[in-house]
Design a protein around this motif. Structure first.
Motif, short mmCIF file in Angstrom:
data_model
loop_
_atom_site.label_atom_id
_atom_site.label_comp_id
_atom_site.label_asym_id
_atom_site.label_seq_id
_atom_site.Cartn_x
_atom_site.Cartn_y
_atom_site.Cartn_z
N MET A 48 0.81 -1.22 0.00
CA MET A 48 0.00 0.00 0.00
C MET A 48 0.85 1.27 0.00
O MET A 48 0.31 2.37 -0.04
CB MET A 48 -0.91 0.04 1.24
N THR A 70 0.32 6.26 -1.84
CA THR A 70 -0.70 5.35 -1.35
C THR A 70 -2.06 5.53 -2.02
O THR A 70 -2.69 4.57 -2.46
CB THR A 70 -0.86 5.53 0.17
N PHE A 71 -2.52 6.80 -2.12
CA PHE A 71 -3.89 6.99 -2.63
C PHE A 71 -4.02 6.55 -4.08
O PHE A 71 -5.09 6.11 -4.50
CB PHE A 71 -4.35 8.44 -2.42
N ALA A 74 -4.56 2.88 -4.04
CA ALA A 74 -5.94 2.59 -3.66
C ALA A 74 -6.85 2.81 -4.86
O ALA A 74 -7.73 1.99 -5.14
CB ALA A 74 -6.36 3.48 -2.50
N ILE A 88 -12.91 4.56 12.01
CA ILE A 88 -12.92 5.84 12.71
C ILE A 88 -14.09 5.86 13.69
O ILE A 88 -15.25 5.79 13.30
CB ILE A 88 -12.98 7.00 11.71
N PHE A 91 -16.95 8.48 13.46
CA PHE A 91 -17.69 8.52 12.21
C PHE A 91 -18.84 7.52 12.33
O PHE A 91 -18.69 6.49 12.99
CB PHE A 91 -16.81 8.09 11.03
N ALA A 103 -11.71 5.85 -3.13
CA ALA A 103 -10.76 5.17 -4.00
C ALA A 103 -11.34 4.92 -5.39
O ALA A 103 -10.61 4.58 -6.30
CB ALA A 103 -10.31 3.86 -3.38
N MET B 175 -15.55 15.55 4.62
CA MET B 175 -15.38 14.21 5.16
C MET B 175 -13.93 13.76 4.99
O MET B 175 -13.36 13.12 5.88
CB MET B 175 -16.32 13.26 4.42
N GLN B 176 -13.34 14.12 3.86
CA GLN B 176 -11.94 13.76 3.64
C GLN B 176 -11.05 14.48 4.66
O GLN B 176 -10.13 13.89 5.22
CB GLN B 176 -11.51 14.10 2.22
N ARG B 178 -11.91 15.50 7.66
CA ARG B 178 -12.08 14.89 8.99
C ARG B 178 -11.38 13.54 9.07
O ARG B 178 -10.83 13.18 10.11
CB ARG B 178 -13.58 14.74 9.30
N ALA B 179 -11.41 12.79 7.97
CA ALA B 179 -10.74 11.48 7.97
C ALA B 179 -9.23 11.67 8.13
O ALA B 179 -8.58 10.93 8.87
CB ALA B 179 -11.05 10.72 6.69
N ARG B 182 -8.14 12.35 11.67
CA ARG B 182 -8.16 11.22 12.59
C ARG B 182 -7.14 10.15 12.25
O ARG B 182 -6.59 9.51 13.14
CB ARG B 182 -9.57 10.64 12.65
N ASN B 183 -6.93 9.91 10.97
CA ASN B 183 -6.03 8.82 10.59
C ASN B 183 -5.50 9.03 9.16
O ASN B 183 -6.06 8.49 8.21
CB ASN B 183 -6.78 7.48 10.70
N HIS B 185 -2.95 7.91 7.49
CA HIS B 185 -2.53 6.73 6.73
C HIS B 185 -3.72 5.99 6.15
O HIS B 185 -3.74 5.61 4.99
CB HIS B 185 -1.72 5.78 7.61
N MET B 186 -4.72 5.77 7.02
CA MET B 186 -5.90 5.04 6.57
C MET B 186 -6.65 5.86 5.52
O MET B 186 -7.19 5.30 4.57
CB MET B 186 -6.80 4.72 7.78
N ALA B 188 -5.34 7.81 3.33
CA ALA B 188 -4.63 7.61 2.06
C ALA B 188 -4.95 6.24 1.49
O ALA B 188 -5.18 6.08 0.29
CB ALA B 188 -3.13 7.77 2.26
N ALA B 189 -5.01 5.24 2.38
CA ALA B 189 -5.30 3.88 1.92
C ALA B 189 -6.73 3.77 1.39
O ALA B 189 -7.07 2.83 0.68
CB ALA B 189 -5.07 2.88 3.05
N CYS B 190 -7.59 4.72 1.75
CA CYS B 190 -8.95 4.75 1.22
C CYS B 190 -9.02 5.58 -0.06
O CYS B 190 -10.11 5.91 -0.54
CB CYS B 190 -9.93 5.31 2.24
N GLY B 191 -7.87 5.98 -0.58
CA GLY B 191 -7.86 6.69 -1.86
C GLY B 191 -7.94 8.19 -1.74
O GLY B 191 -8.17 8.88 -2.73
N ILE B 192 -7.78 8.72 -0.53
CA ILE B 192 -7.83 10.18 -0.37
C ILE B 192 -6.46 10.78 -0.66
O ILE B 192 -5.46 10.34 -0.12
CB ILE B 192 -8.29 10.55 1.06
#
Lengths: 231, 297
Positions: A48, A70-71, A74, A88, A91, A103, B175-176, B178-179, B182-183, B185-186, B188-192
């Protein structure tokens, strides 16, 4: 589908993966096994692009992605379900699932029907915060989030770690269905050898940051498990 | 009494406009932007230049100042801040340097004063902006006569805060953001695209400071160093309110504004400022995470 060649990966100055080469064929489940601290999680993170530095080649569907952020990986179709789930907490369940949708840009920002088929409980509680879920439900949520990306390959890191036994079986069923019914390519880090044997087509045994043995799952003999995984 | 509370509310409004941007960049991205006060200054100068060069009043200056300071903020993030994420002290120093650079750019009229060229509206002296006639005088609310301009400031702050809240909580971009808070790395792994969103966030925060500058120009004289004390106030609000908490920033801005207004009326501005500092020190001692921080960072 996914091909690693001579991959070395680092956190800061510590060199974690050494010369890892691995083939992940499309529509198959490849399981990564080995003792704790042998680099299984790092292998997924390297795929990743979440480690600090990486050398070597990673080809995804024939395209070189080792230097991609990374993105982009994804968005190319790799979904990640990390160890500890990393959903999260504040959320809502809906927001957590939709997060994965970033993604697949251009998609209608909706929850894919597959999530409803696999996880009816999540669909009934979309407006509750993710933090109130139990460990097993959070794991389902993390898988749902990965599915929202409509991925080509899913990387799962110890999905059954720290989860009550009743849900372990459910999650194992989901992983099996995702591959057998929906044709999803899966890379799975797993400690439970009997589940690994049941679900996987191929395996890679890791030791000290290297792949010690790999091959078709039938070659994962008791002797091999004993030699590389007995404590 | 109501008019004193009202003055406090308008002070708090300016504070809130300044600190909203900081709450996002400092509270969320972990970047201490020492040039934030300069965005306020540039917003104020944009108002001056709009008046002098375009003949436009304060209303027109609001969107222009937002765009100008947002563009400058975007550039700062792209060129400097982006390379320094996770290095708190380095960002602090680098943005402080940018702050000085911006102050001198205004003072020296972009360096043109060396060549004997004078840009009307810039330079080391004081500038003043006329409040549009529409906002002069008072409006009667019941038996109380309220200063029109102060009411306008409160209204602009309300609208801006509401818009910020809606963008953060009801839009995909929010939303991006706020994500990422909080995290990362995650996220980015979600495509942000974390870098792109951070640039936009930084630009938006700077733009809010620009609006604060426009509002400020109706109260006070404008000069190149005006941003520094304002940024200090902004940091006080964010720290007292709690990092990364938008509602905390709102409450804390209102509270500090009211304390300032009340004490200043009873005694004078200097003592009011001392009391505000005292209160913030007390808050940090007793609640290091801030008054309204519901989740630890």
């Amino acid at each position: 589908m996914l091909r690693l060649a001579h991959v070395d990966s680092f956190y800061g100055r510590s060199h974690v993966l050494h010369d890892v080469s691995l083939d992940v064929p499309a529509r198959e489940v490849t399981v990564i096994v080995g003792r704790n601290g042998t680099g299984k999680t790092t292998l997924l993170k390297s795929l990743m692009g979440l480690t600090d530095k990486l050398t070597g080649q990673i080809a995804f569907e024939g395209r070189e992605i080792a230097d991609q952020p990374t993105f982009r990986r994804a968005r190319a179709g790799m979904a990640y379900v990390p160890q500890g789930r990393e959903i999260i907490a504040d959320f809502t369940i809906r927001e957590n699932i939709l997060l994965g949708g970033f993604a697949s840009p251009g998609s209608s920002r909706a929850i894919p029907p597959l999530v409803g088929v696999l996880f009816p409980y999540l669909m009934e509680n979309l407006d509750r915060p993710g933090g109130v879920l139990s460990g097993g439900q959070q794991q389902q949520l993390a898988i749902a989030r990965a599915l929202a990306a409509n991925p080509k390959v899913m990387l799962l890191d110890e999905p059954n770690e720290g989860i009550q036994p009743s849900i372990v079986e459910e999650i194992e069923k989901v992983i099996t269905r995702l591959n057998r019914e929906f044709g999803l390519t899966i890379v799975l880090v797993e400690q439970n050898i009997s589940f690994a044997r049941a679900v996987a087509h191929r395996f890679a045994m890791m030791e000290k940051g290297r792949i010690a043995v790999s091959g078709p799952i039938d070659a994962l003999s008791d002797d091999l498990v004993h030699r590389h995984m007995a404590i | 009494m109501i008019d004193i509370l009202f003055i406090g509310l308008s002070l708090g409004s300016i504070l809130l406009l300044v600190s909203l941007g900081l709450a996002i960049t400092y509270g969320s991205m972990g970047v201490i932007n020492m040039a934030h006060g300069e965005m306020v200054m540039l917003g104020a100068y944009t108002t001056v230049l709009c008046g002098k060069w375009l003949g436009a009043n304060l209303f027109v200056a609001i969107p222009i100042a937002f765009l100008v300071t947002a563009a400058i903020g975007f550039a700062i993030e792209r060129v400097v801040v982006r390379r320094l994420y996770g290095r708190l002290l380095d960002t602090l120093l680098a943005t402080w340097g940018i702050a000085i650079l911006l102050q001198q750019a205004v003072r020296l009229e972009f360096g043109l004063s060396f060549f004997g060229i004078h840009v009307d509206g810039l330079g080391p002296g004081l500038q003043n902006v006329a409040v549009p006639t529409l906002l002069q005088g008072t409006v009667a609310v019941g038996a109380v006569a309220l200063n029109s301009y102060r009411s306008f400031v409160i209204l602009v702050t309300l609208v801006t805060t509401l818009a910020t809240w809606i963008i953060l909580n009801r839009s995909p971009v929010g939303m991006q953001v706020r994500a990422i808070i909080r995290n990362p790395h995650m996220a980015a792994a979600c495509g942000i695209d974390v870098k792109r969103i951070n640039s936009l966030t930084f630009a938006f925060g700077s733009g809010l400071a620009g609006i604060a500058g426009v509002m400020m120009s109706g109260f006070k004289s404008i000069f190149p160093d005006m941003g520094t004390p304002i940024a200090v106030d902004g940091f006080l609000v964010v720290v007292a309110g709690g990092l990364g908490s938008l509602s905390g920033t709102v409450m804390s801005a209102g509270m500090l504004g009211e304390i300032n207004g009340l004490i200043a009326t009873a005694t004078n501005d200097t003592i009011a400022r001392a009391v505000v500092f005292g209160v913030v020190i007390l808050i940090i001692l007793l609640k290091p995470k801030g008054l309204f921080s519901f989740k630890g960072r």
